[in-house]
Scaffold this motif. Structure first.
Motif, PDB file in Angstrom:
ATOM      1  N   LEU A 289      39.133  18.744   7.964  1.00  0.00           N
ATOM      2  CA  LEU A 289      40.574  18.501   7.884  1.00  0.00           C
ATOM      3  C   LEU A 289      41.319  19.023   9.106  1.00  0.00           C
ATOM      4  O   LEU A 289      42.430  18.590   9.376  1.00  0.00           O
ATOM      5  N   ARG A 290      40.717  19.960   9.812  1.00  0.00           N
ATOM      6  CA  ARG A 290      41.272  20.433  11.074  1.00  0.00           C
ATOM      7  C   ARG A 290      40.146  21.063  11.881  1.00  0.00           C
ATOM      8  O   ARG A 290      39.217  21.644  11.326  1.00  0.00           O
ATOM      9  N   ALA A 291      40.224  20.922  13.182  1.00  0.00           N
ATOM     10  CA  ALA A 291      39.181  21.470  14.045  1.00  0.00           C
ATOM     11  C   ALA A 291      39.249  22.986  14.043  1.00  0.00           C
ATOM     12  O   ALA A 291      40.316  23.586  13.902  1.00  0.00           O
ATOM     13  N   GLY A 292      38.082  23.608  14.199  1.00  0.00           N
ATOM     14  CA  GLY A 292      38.039  25.057  14.312  1.00  0.00           C
ATOM     15  C   GLY A 292      37.133  25.702  13.288  1.00  0.00           C
ATOM     16  O   GLY A 292      36.057  25.191  12.967  1.00  0.00           O
ATOM     17  N   GLU A 293      37.568  26.834  12.751  1.00  0.00           N
ATOM     18  CA  GLU A 293      36.758  27.671  11.881  1.00  0.00           C
ATOM     19  C   GLU A 293      36.403  26.961  10.581  1.00  0.00           C
ATOM     20  O   GLU A 293      37.257  26.394   9.902  1.00  0.00           O
ATOM     21  N   CYS A 294      35.120  27.009  10.237  1.00  0.00           N
ATOM     22  CA  CYS A 294      34.627  26.407   8.996  1.00  0.00           C
ATOM     23  C   CYS A 294      33.782  27.422   8.234  1.00  0.00           C
ATOM     24  O   CYS A 294      33.083  28.241   8.833  1.00  0.00           O
ATOM     25  N   LEU A 295      33.862  27.348   6.921  1.00  0.00           N
ATOM     26  CA  LEU A 295      32.945  28.085   6.066  1.00  0.00           C
ATOM     27  C   LEU A 295      31.718  27.209   5.852  1.00  0.00           C
ATOM     28  O   LEU A 295      31.831  26.093   5.342  1.00  0.00           O
ATOM     29  N   VAL A 296      30.555  27.694   6.255  1.00  0.00           N
ATOM     30  CA  VAL A 296      29.308  26.928   6.165  1.00  0.00           C
ATOM     31  C   VAL A 296      28.398  27.599   5.141  1.00  0.00           C
ATOM     32  O   VAL A 296      28.117  28.796   5.239  1.00  0.00           O
ATOM     33  N   VAL A 297      27.945  26.806   4.180  1.00  0.00           N
ATOM     34  CA  VAL A 297      27.071  27.306   3.123  1.00  0.00           C
ATOM     35  C   VAL A 297      25.689  26.685   3.295  1.00  0.00           C
ATOM     36  O   VAL A 297      25.571  25.466   3.445  1.00  0.00           O
ATOM     37  N   ARG A 298      24.673  27.519   3.275  1.00  0.00           N
ATOM     38  CA  ARG A 298      23.285  27.032   3.323  1.00  0.00           C
ATOM     39  C   ARG A 298      22.687  27.199   1.934  1.00  0.00           C
ATOM     40  O   ARG A 298      22.357  28.317   1.519  1.00  0.00           O
ATOM     41  N   PRO A 299      22.542  26.116   1.175  1.00  0.00           N
ATOM     42  CA  PRO A 299      21.960  26.222  -0.169  1.00  0.00           C
ATOM     43  C   PRO A 299      20.458  26.495  -0.084  1.00  0.00           C
ATOM     44  O   PRO A 299      19.823  26.287   0.947  1.00  0.00           O
ATOM     45  N   ARG A 300      19.896  26.923  -1.179  1.00  0.00           N
ATOM     46  CA  ARG A 300      18.449  27.145  -1.229  1.00  0.00           C
ATOM     47  C   ARG A 300      17.703  25.821  -1.204  1.00  0.00           C
ATOM     48  O   ARG A 300      16.556  25.760  -0.762  1.00  0.00           O
ATOM     49  N   THR A 301      18.352  24.763  -1.689  1.00  0.00           N
ATOM     50  CA  THR A 301      17.775  23.421  -1.597  1.00  0.00           C
ATOM     51  C   THR A 301      18.880  22.474  -1.137  1.00  0.00           C
ATOM     52  O   THR A 301      20.034  22.611  -1.535  1.00  0.00           O
ATOM     53  N   GLY A 302      18.521  21.521  -0.290  1.00  0.00           N
ATOM     54  CA  GLY A 302      19.489  20.543   0.161  1.00  0.00           C
ATOM     55  C   GLY A 302      20.104  20.906   1.501  1.00  0.00           C
ATOM     56  O   GLY A 302      19.801  21.942   2.106  1.00  0.00           O
TER      57      GLY A 302
END
Length: 328
Positions: A289-302
């Motif tokens: 929705l806007r460039a810059g800081e993102c929260l990134v989640v790494r799931p155990r699967t997928g």
């Protein structure tokens, strides 16, 4: 409000768009035996639009003076009134269509019933969207941390692990992190597409054109997609991460703390992920929705999931801490 002006234009334009198929006077009132009142074509076109303008101004003034809560006025009253007035206008036009005299106009009972039901639905959805928008927000990224919300611990020199930031949670602490982001251009796209769909479907309901449904349906899909991708709310609780889309907070993607391997902060731009909105790319899924800081989640699967929200470092830190102490 552009959408309010658009509704007024639809109300006034419906009879004028098919004036060649309407009598000089339109039946506008029905009694037990049929139509018993009429108006000139120009009056039948302008009266609902003027009524709508007076209603919009009255509600806006009442909200400004505090006599009517913004949630109830702008969120519920105006959408319901817009749908109801447009339904009535479309019903009146259909009843008079291809009639030589207004006294020959058809029945309006079914159209009024459908319009009233649609108005109630529009009011409920509008109220729900306004109630959600009026909910608690989030502090800006540079605001001081609350007393019970520890700041993320700085990474050690040379630490390049993908685990991301983390915080120490006091025993028994129950913390919540919430952040909301919106994109005005996607919101504008949703409004414009919604007005086109609204006008096309109103014309189809009035019997003015057979192509109204074919035009209105795809624009309605675009409007829903634009509204759904125009705002996002991310929340971290003891249960995990919830990411809710659109003004109604639906749909929602959820990850429990047991499903999350780690969370981190990453700077991303639209060019990296293929554009704006809900994107699928080599980076996984990104809600851009806007460039810059993102929260990134790494799931155990997928694949990884990223969402562009403010204060992502605090959200990632809390999620990592909750994940670390969650039972497996």
């Amino acid at each position: 409000m552009a959408w309010a002006a658009g509704v007024g234009a639809v109300l006034a334009g419906l009879p004028l768009a098919v004036r060649g198929r309407l009598p000089d006077r339109l039946a506008t009132h029905w009694g037990g035996a049929g139509p018993d009142g009429s108006m000139p074509l120009w009056a039948a076109a302008l009266f609902p639009a003027l009524l709508w303008a007076v209603l919009v101004l009255s509600v806006g003034l009442a909200v400004r003076r505090g006599a009517l809560p913004a949630r109830g006025g702008l969120g519920a009253v105006l959408p319901a009134a817009a749908v109801f007035l447009t339904g009535i206008q479309a019903t009146v036009v259909r009843a008079n269509l291809d009639r030589a005299d207004w006294r020959q106009a058809g029945s309006v009972a079914a159209g009024i019933a459908v319009g009233a039901a649609a108005a109630v639905l529009a009011g409920v959805l509008g109220w729900a969207a306004a109630a959600r928008a009026a909910g608690p927000g989030t502090a800006p990224a540079d605001a001081p941390a609350p007393a019970d919300a520890p700041a993320p611990a700085p990474a050690a020199p040379g630490d390049v692990t993908a685990a991301g930031p983390a915080v120490e949670l006091p025993d028994g602490a129950r913390l919540v992190w919430l952040s909301r982001t919106s994109n005005r251009w996607l919101s504008l796209l949703g409004v414009v597409a919604g007005l086109v769909a609204f006008a096309a479907l109103a014309a189809a309901a009035a019997g003015a054109t057979d192509a109204g449904w074919a035009v209105g349906a795809p624009f309605a899909v675009v409007a829903l997609a634009g509204a759904g991708c125009s705002s996002v709310t991310a929340r971290v609780t003891e249960r995990g991460l919830d990411v809710a889309f659109g003004p109604l907070g639906r749909p929602v993607r959820r990850w429990s703390v047991q499903d999350v391997a780690s969370a981190r902060v990453e700077t991303r731009r639209p060019a990296q992920v293929g554009g704006w909105g809900y994107r699928l790319s080599g980076h996984g899924t990104t809600v851009m929705l806007r460039a810059g800081e993102c929260l990134v989640v790494r799931p155990r699967t997928g694949a990884e999931f990223a969402v562009s929200v403010d204060d992502a470092a605090r959200g990632a830190a809390l999620l990592n801490a909750l994940t670390a102490r969650a039972p497996r």
